[in-house]
Design a protein around this motif. Structure first.
Motif, PDB file in Angstrom:
ATOM      1  N   ALA A 181      35.133  47.199  34.886  1.00 43.64           N
ATOM      2  CA  ALA A 181      34.220  46.122  35.280  1.00 43.64           C
ATOM      3  C   ALA A 181      34.367  45.787  36.764  1.00 43.64           C
ATOM      4  CB  ALA A 181      34.484  44.876  34.430  1.00 43.64           C
ATOM      5  N   ASN A 182      35.617  45.812  37.247  1.00 42.34           N
ATOM      6  CA  ASN A 182      35.847  45.493  38.660  1.00 42.34           C
ATOM      7  C   ASN A 182      35.230  46.544  39.585  1.00 42.34           C
ATOM      8  OD1 ASN A 182      37.183  43.082  38.214  1.00 42.34           O
ATOM      9  ND2 ASN A 182      39.196  44.034  38.103  1.00 42.34           N
ATOM     10  N   VAL A 183      35.060  47.774  39.084  1.00 38.89           N
ATOM     11  CA  VAL A 183      34.348  48.782  39.879  1.00 38.89           C
ATOM     12  C   VAL A 183      32.928  48.308  40.150  1.00 38.89           C
ATOM     13  CG1 VAL A 183      33.448  51.132  39.881  1.00 38.89           C
ATOM     14  CG2 VAL A 183      35.756  50.702  39.045  1.00 38.89           C
ATOM     15  N   MET A 184      32.260  47.816  39.098  1.00 39.53           N
ATOM     16  CA  MET A 184      30.895  47.328  39.255  1.00 39.53           C
ATOM     17  C   MET A 184      30.848  46.065  40.125  1.00 39.53           C
ATOM     18  SD  MET A 184      29.182  49.555  37.731  1.00 39.53           S
ATOM     19  CE  MET A 184      30.179  50.995  37.409  1.00 39.53           C
ATOM     20  N   LYS A 185      31.861  45.231  39.989  1.00 36.74           N
ATOM     21  CA  LYS A 185      31.918  44.021  40.808  1.00 36.74           C
ATOM     22  C   LYS A 185      32.052  44.376  42.291  1.00 36.74           C
ATOM     23  CE  LYS A 185      34.744  39.883  41.589  1.00 36.74           C
ATOM     24  NZ  LYS A 185      35.976  39.163  41.178  1.00 36.74           N
ATOM     25  N   THR A 186      32.920  45.346  42.583  1.00 43.08           N
ATOM     26  CA  THR A 186      33.098  45.785  43.965  1.00 43.08           C
ATOM     27  C   THR A 186      31.818  46.394  44.519  1.00 43.08           C
ATOM     28  OG1 THR A 186      35.456  46.201  43.582  1.00 43.08           O
ATOM     29  CG2 THR A 186      34.446  47.286  45.481  1.00 43.08           C
ATOM     30  N   LEU A 187      31.152  47.228  43.714  1.00 42.32           N
ATOM     31  CA  LEU A 187      29.893  47.826  44.160  1.00 42.32           C
ATOM     32  C   LEU A 187      28.827  46.765  44.383  1.00 42.32           C
ATOM     33  CD1 LEU A 187      29.758  50.983  41.859  1.00 42.32           C
ATOM     34  CD2 LEU A 187      30.238  50.906  44.308  1.00 42.32           C
ATOM     35  N   ALA A 188      28.816  45.725  43.539  1.00 49.32           N
ATOM     36  CA  ALA A 188      27.838  44.647  43.724  1.00 49.32           C
ATOM     37  C   ALA A 188      28.085  43.910  45.036  1.00 49.32           C
ATOM     38  CB  ALA A 188      27.919  43.673  42.543  1.00 49.32           C
ATOM     39  N   GLU A 189      29.352  43.592  45.312  1.00 50.89           N
ATOM     40  CA  GLU A 189      29.670  42.857  46.530  1.00 50.89           C
ATOM     41  C   GLU A 189      29.370  43.691  47.773  1.00 50.89           C
ATOM     42  OE1 GLU A 189      33.736  41.908  45.923  1.00 50.89           O
ATOM     43  OE2 GLU A 189      33.338  40.141  44.677  1.00 50.89           O
ATOM     44  N   ARG A 190      29.724  44.971  47.734  1.00 49.70           N
ATOM     45  CA  ARG A 190      29.494  45.817  48.912  1.00 49.70           C
ATOM     46  C   ARG A 190      28.009  46.153  49.078  1.00 49.70           C
ATOM     47  NH1 ARG A 190      33.574  50.582  49.745  1.00 49.70           N
ATOM     48  NH2 ARG A 190      32.724  50.286  51.840  1.00 49.70           N
ATOM     49  N   SER A 191      27.292  46.276  47.956  1.00 47.76           N
ATOM     50  CA  SER A 191      25.853  46.506  48.056  1.00 47.76           C
ATOM     51  C   SER A 191      25.157  45.319  48.701  1.00 47.76           C
ATOM     52  CB  SER A 191      25.266  46.753  46.658  1.00 47.76           C
ATOM     53  OG  SER A 191      25.790  47.934  46.097  1.00 47.76           O
ATOM     54  N   ASP A 192      25.700  44.134  48.450  1.00 43.92           N
ATOM     55  CA  ASP A 192      25.085  42.910  48.968  1.00 43.92           C
ATOM     56  C   ASP A 192      25.445  42.646  50.420  1.00 43.92           C
ATOM     57  OD1 ASP A 192      23.448  40.711  48.612  1.00 43.92           O
ATOM     58  OD2 ASP A 192      25.085  39.397  48.045  1.00 43.92           O
ATOM     59  N   SER A 193      26.586  43.209  50.875  1.00 40.58           N
ATOM     60  CA  SER A 193      27.050  42.845  52.213  1.00 40.58           C
ATOM     61  C   SER A 193      27.224  44.030  53.166  1.00 40.58           C
ATOM     62  CB  SER A 193      28.399  42.117  52.108  1.00 40.58           C
ATOM     63  OG  SER A 193      29.375  42.947  51.488  1.00 40.58           O
ATOM     64  N   GLU A 194      27.402  45.246  52.639  1.00 43.63           N
ATOM     65  CA  GLU A 194      27.714  46.386  53.506  1.00 43.63           C
ATOM     66  C   GLU A 194      26.692  47.514  53.407  1.00 43.63           C
ATOM     67  OE1 GLU A 194      31.740  47.784  53.092  1.00 43.63           O
ATOM     68  OE2 GLU A 194      32.434  45.831  52.398  1.00 43.63           O
ATOM     69  N   PHE A 195      26.310  47.883  52.180  1.00 40.54           N
ATOM     70  CA  PHE A 195      25.441  49.032  52.002  1.00 40.54           C
ATOM     71  C   PHE A 195      23.991  48.675  52.335  1.00 40.54           C
ATOM     72  CE2 PHE A 195      28.534  50.361  48.404  1.00 40.54           C
ATOM     73  CZ  PHE A 195      29.450  50.789  49.351  1.00 40.54           C
TER      74      PHE A 195
END
Length: 252
Positions: A181-195
């Motif tokens: 689940a934390n993989v998806m959480k990390t991807l969500a945060e980075r998609s919102d701020s970095e990607f």
């Protein structure tokens, strides 16, 4: 040019709300884990008392005397999970309202939103300039699908030596699913701020994170369910009749 400037202004308007939402979600998660720790501390003395009451309840057929600590922890942890889900939903709803207001303001400034103004490459960018490079080859070091496929294959080939080994595996399931689940959480945060991705993609990762955390709650119930369903089998394993060789039907 004016459209690009307006789109950048819309992103800047949304950025503080997104940062505040991420911080609020982290605080909500920390509060949830704190509540679970408190539940464990409260359930511990009750669980010790249950060591005395459980045999009595089993002997006289009184379920309410059996495993009081475990039932107290599940009840308190369940309430904490429900409260966290409600908090997280309110945070995301508030964020959606703020972003909608930012989009409305962007439209009033003369732009139709970010998606219409984001520059996309006219053609696919090659991953490598070397002659031996393969067309479409992925060069990223993060291959989630390969790790998941390896786990699936391991599950198909899993051959436990005893049923107690399965119990140990079940005990570790919540932590394992939390990591996924934390993989998806990390991807969500980075998609919102970095990607360079739209908000809908980050929201999709967030939805997957929420679904997996729901699976974690179900996995947490599986361990006590196993104990309850196989209580007699576990008792025979811990205190085998005529030794372990006589209990091979359970142990092997």
């Amino acid at each position: 040019m004016a459209g690009k400037v307006a789109a950048q202004r819309a992103v800047l308007r949304k950025a503080p709300a997104r940062r505040a939402a991420r911080q609020a979600l982290r605080r909500s998660a920390a509060r949830f884990h704190g509540r679970r720790l408190l539940a464990a501390l409260l359930a511990l003395p009750v669980g010790v008392l249950g060591c005395l009451t459980t045999p009595i309840g089993r002997k006289f057929g009184m379920p309410w005397l059996m495993h009081p600590g475990r039932r107290l922890f599940r009840r308190l942890a369940g309430v904490a999970a429900e409260q966290r889900a409600a908090r997280d939903a309110a945070i995301r709803e508030d964020l959606a309202e703020q972003e909608a207001a930012a989009d409305t303001q962007a439209a009033e400034d003369g732009t139709g939103g970010i998606a219409d103004n984001v520059e996309r490459p006219a053609a696919p960018v090659p991953t490598s300039s070397t002659p031996d490079s393969t067309e479409g080859e992925h060069v990223s070091g993060f291959r989630f699908e390969e790790a998941a496929a390896e786990m699936e294959q391991a599950a198909k080939q899993y051959d436990p030596e005893s049923a107690m080994e399965i119990l140990d595996m079940i005990e570790g399931l919540p932590a394992a699913l939390t990591s996924v689940a934390n993989v998806m959480k990390t991807l969500a945060e980075r998609s919102d701020s970095e990607f360079p991705l739209e908000k809908e993609v980050a929201d999709g990762f967030n939805d997957i994170f929420g679904a997996l955390m729901s699976a974690v709650a179900v996995a947490e119930d599986l361990f006590p369910l196993f104990h309850q369903a196989h209580e007699q089998d576990i008792a025979r394993h811990l205190d085998p009749r005529n030794g372990h060789e006589a209990e091979k039907g359970w142990n092997v």
